[in-house]
Design an enzyme around this catalytic site. Structure first.
Site, mmCIF file in Angstrom:
data_model
loop_
_atom_site.group_PDB
_atom_site.id
_atom_site.type_symbol
_atom_site.label_atom_id
_atom_site.label_comp_id
_atom_site.label_asym_id
_atom_site.label_seq_id
_atom_site.Cartn_x
_atom_site.Cartn_y
_atom_site.Cartn_z
ATOM 1 N N GLU A 1 -22.926 48.954 20.744
ATOM 2 C CA GLU A 1 -21.595 48.834 21.331
ATOM 3 C C GLU A 1 -20.828 47.695 20.643
ATOM 4 O OE1 GLU A 1 -19.849 48.439 25.887
ATOM 5 O OE2 GLU A 1 -21.729 47.436 25.374
ATOM 6 N N GLU B 1 -24.505 46.801 36.248
ATOM 7 C CA GLU B 1 -23.618 47.626 35.427
ATOM 8 C C GLU B 1 -23.609 46.984 34.055
ATOM 9 O OE1 GLU B 1 -20.331 48.344 33.374
ATOM 10 O OE2 GLU B 1 -19.220 47.795 35.188
ATOM 11 N N CYS C 1 -15.809 48.474 29.536
ATOM 12 C CA CYS C 1 -17.219 48.871 29.605
ATOM 13 C C CYS C 1 -17.430 50.357 29.353
ATOM 14 C CB CYS C 1 -17.822 48.465 30.944
ATOM 15 S SG CYS C 1 -16.888 49.067 32.361
ATOM 16 N N LYS D 1 -19.869 33.973 40.770
ATOM 17 C CA LYS D 1 -19.877 33.285 39.475
ATOM 18 C C LYS D 1 -19.084 34.109 38.469
ATOM 19 C CE LYS D 1 -22.855 33.185 35.692
ATOM 20 N NZ LYS D 1 -21.808 33.208 34.733
#
Length: 802
Positions: free
Chosen positions: A704, A573, A607, A506
């Site tokens: 973040e 993650e 990331c 996906k």
């Protein structure tokens, strides 16, 4: 194989052996030499004819010693010995001893001597009225000689290539089989047979009494192919003549193997065809499936004409002329080897972030699509060839996938650029380039996945052997983010596939195009995101592992759902707020350059981006001044232009979030040195942004941004432990970095930074061989490196007492 034809032995210590040897190759040469060293006399050597004027190694050493050497291409035809060979045997002294009845005899009782009986075809009929495993073992035990057989539609049919099935049995056409407890099923993968216990096994090939072998999957269609009329040139092709030199005239009914050919001749035939016919590729299996000249030449000519190809996949591409090329983009779901619309028929627009235009519509999948994809992936794992494939062959296919990606890398990079906003040159090097490297790296692991032997306490007077096996998990699900659509697919799916699993993929709802290119049969099923697709994957009882890259809140929900459903394995993650510490003794030029890359790489949608920089007080002002100078040089613009440094943010919602993030920073009292706004032009372009005077309690110090926003705090000179405490004061732990010329300081800091990755005097230096993953609320589990394989394997311990 080396065979001792005969020997004469009276007393080993008084008289050595007199031997006639049949053999070839370096192994035969080595055995010959060792026998001679031990004092035995070799009275004759039987080996193969010279090839290209060069004798076999065994013949070379024997002729040098003066030993009689006989070279025959074959020793029997249609089961009968060739007279010339028989006469040569009789000429050898040791053979004659047996013929004269003078050789020592060792009587053997007939009790238990059942081997010859087993070899009789009449004794190898399959008893189908027994459990499936017993049927499977019987077929496997008689493969290939004499071959287990049964009766189908009044004909004796020999069964080859048996394997047990799991719970899933693919759909197919029923076939009545004499003596079976229930009808068999002819499926796309082979013939399914049922045992008396209702369990199933799969048979790959069938052979009729006339020697013709067919794929069991083609039982109902094997006779439907019309005969091809050969041209005059095609009739002159002497494909078999050189190999079957003992056959006076090759006719349509001539059988390749009954005429004396062996497995080595199959290899020779395939290679000669490749050489003579401009690289035409045949497999060894093609020869075994067409043993008569008539069947072989029909198959060969169809391949030569390009008529006997697999049905071409139908793909309804969306096309776009861009970057001096026409790119083709699949937009549908890919389920069970076919592209098809979403079950509900819905579609959604994908937007080019560089100008806000619609690229095309993509399928908007539903829960029903997930269920179909999982069923197809489960069948591919349990019944299809992927789960039973030799690991080295699996690696070959992954290498081939990498080669195809490399062949189309410019097209993939262009799609990645218009789809995700990545600068084209970066997409070519990293998004696509590292994806190719990842598939190649894990292709090399396929045949190196192995267990270990473990010493345990012995069960006296018996002993124990304990060993472990690494096994695939089954159907896995992978959910990937929008910032690196192709690379995140590669990072997860390459390890997953190398381990032998099948997967359902996906992508992020807003970015689907490059992942749609990497699909194959039902090994990878592709589900463009829809309303409840991710939730259904987490809940699905047939998925055994879910790998996710994305935000921490979604990761927590996934982990909860996976636990409540079937306790499926999870690797996550997640978010990050990676600290980068810059000491005053750093290489300033490198620290500025790398510090900017740590923040602005891939326009901050990274990331492991440095979410907060800690700069030592004595160099803080100079560092900020130099960063501002470099930011002003950055070219913001069309990601397809080769000189562009900074492309658009991925999508509008994210762009709006970044502007709001900056507004909060200003409101809390941080100093906005540069940027902080959307660029005044079409598309979703955010100005590269710099904040200073950021205090630890502020929102932008803790959260973040996932964008091109550099957040800088200063720390007192020499306060190493203090800055470490501030850097670790976060619930995230994905990556971190330190710049200093002092190696002792670098090692001290790297040991104490609480993150899965630490960069020293560099940043963003990930590699396919190095494990990648976070600590704390940045998740757990690893991508890349050997560690990633273990995320998609399970360990089975086996203990044997003997």
């Amino acid at each position: 194989m080396l065979l001792l034809l005969s020997c004469f032995l009276q007393n080993y210590y008084q008289n050595k052996l007199r031997l006639a040897l049949i053999g070839q190759s370096l192994f035969g040469q080595e055995v010959y030499t060792n026998l001679r060293k031990q004092g035995h006399k070799v009275v004759g050597v039987f080996t193969v004819p010279d090839r290209d004027g060069k004798a076999d190694p065994l013949a070379v050493v024997a002729e040098k010693d003066g030993t009689p050497v006989f070279k025959f291409p074959r020793w029997r035809v249609k089961g009968k010995p060739i007279p010339e060979v028989v006469e040569a045997y009789k000429a050898v002294e040791s053979v004659q001893l047996i013929a004269d009845g003078k050789a020592t005899r060792v009587p053997q009782t007939e009790e238990g001597a059942s081997y010859e009986g087993i070899q009789k075809k009449s004794n190898s009929k399959v008893n189908l009225a027994q459990p499936a495993e017993a049927i499977h073992n019987w077929i496997r035990g008689h493969d290939k000689v004499p071959g287990a057989w049964t009766v189908i539609d009044g004909q004796t049919v020999t069964l080859y290539g048996s394997s047990m099935l799991g719970e899933s049995v693919p759909a197919g056409q029923p076939l009545e089989i004499e003596g079976a407890s229930q009808a068999g099923v002819v499926t796309k993968n082979g013939l399914v047979l049922y045992g008396s216990d209702s369990k199933a096994l799969m048979v790959k090939n069938l052979q009729y009494e006339d020697g013709k072998m067919i794929s069991a999957a083609k039982y109902f269609s094997s006779g439907d192919t019309a005969r091809v009329e050969l041209t005059d040139d095609e009739k002159k092709i002497d494909i078999w003549k050189g190999i079957l030199s003992n056959v006076a005239a090759i006719e349509e009914t001539t059988d390749f193997f009954k005429s004396g050919a062996a497995s080595m001749d199959v290899v020779r035939l395939v290679e000669e065809i490749k050489q003579k016919c401009a690289g035409l590729q045949l497999q060894n299996e093609d020869v075994y499936m067409a043993t008569t000249f008539q069947d072989f030449i029909q198959m060969f000519v169809r391949r030569l004409r390009g008529e006997d190809q697999e049905e071409e996949m139908v793909i309804d591409y969306a096309t776009k002329d861009v970057n001096n090329m026409t790119v083709k983009m699949p937009w549908q779901c890919f389920i069970n080897g076919k592209f098809e619309d979403a079950e509900n028929g819905k579609t959604a627009d994908t937007i080019n972030p560089a100008d806000g235009s619609v690229i095309c519509k993509v399928a908007y999948a539903s829960v029903g699509d997930v269920d179909q994809a999982v069923a197809a992936a489960k069948e591919a794992f349990e019944v299809g060839p992927w789960g039973r494939m030799d690991p080295r062959d699996r690696g070959t296919l992954l290498y081939k996938l990498a080669d195809l990606m490399e062949e189309h890398q410019e097209e993939l990079a262009t799609i990645e650029s218009i789809d995700s906003g990545a600068v084209y040159t970066l997409a070519l090097k990293t998004h696509v380039g590292m994806s190719i490297q990842t598939f190649r790296y894990f292709a090399g692991w396929c045949d190196k996945i192995q267990g270990k032997t473990i010493p345990i306490n012995q069960a006296r007077p018996n002993r124990n052997l304990t060993f472990t096996k690494k096994e695939p998990l089954g159907v896995c699900a992978i959910v990937i983010p929008w910032n690196y659509p192709l690379m995140m697919l590669a990072w997860k799916s390459a390890a997953c596939l190398a381990a032998g699993n099948t997967l359902v993929l996906k992508p992020a709802q807003v970015r689907t195009h490059t992942p749609a290119h990497v699909t194959t049969d039902s090994v990878i099923d592709f589900i463009p995101a829809g309303g409840m697709v991710g939730q259904r994957m987490s809940d699905h009882p047939d998925i055994r592992k879910l790998g996710f890259t994305g935000s921490t809140p979604i990761g927590k929900q996934i982990m909860k759902s996976c636990a409540l459903s079937n306790l499926k394995k999870v690797s996550l993650e997640l978010g990050g707020k990676s600290p980068l510490i810059i000491f005053s003794d750093c290489d300033m030029d490198k620290a500025v350059r790398m510090g900017m890359s740590a923040v602005f790489f891939n326009k901050g949608e990274n990331c492991i981006a440095a979410g907060r920089l800690f700069v030592e007080e004595s160099i803080h002002d100079e560092y900020i001044r130099r960063v501002v100078e470099e930011i002003k040089k950055m070219k913001v613009g069309d990601p397809l232009h080769r000189s562009t440094d900074h492309g658009p943010q991925n999508h509008k919602a994210h762009m709006d979030k970044l502007v709001e993030y900056c507004e909060v920073g200003v409101k809390e009292g941080a100093t906005l040195v540069y940027g902080g706004k959307q660029v005044d032009r079409p598309g979703f372009f955010m100005e590269p942004t710099l904040f200073t005077d950021v205090e630890d309690h502020m929102f932008i110090a803790k959260e973040e941004s996932f964008g091109p926003i550099m957040v800088v705090s200063k720390f007192k000179d020499g306060d190493i432990d203090g800055v470490l405490s501030r850097a670790n004061d976060t619930e995230f732990g994905l990556a971190s970095g330190v710049f200093t010329r002092d190696i002792n300081k670098a090692m001290y800091v790297s040991e104490r930074l609480d993150a899965g990755t630490v960069f020293v005097n560099t940043y963003n230096k990930t590699d396919v061989a190095s494990p990648f993953g976070g600590f704390k609320q940045s998740g757990f589990g690893k991508d890349l490196g050997e560690d990633a394989l273990n995320e998609y394997l399970r360990t089975k311990a086996v203990t044997v007492e003997y």
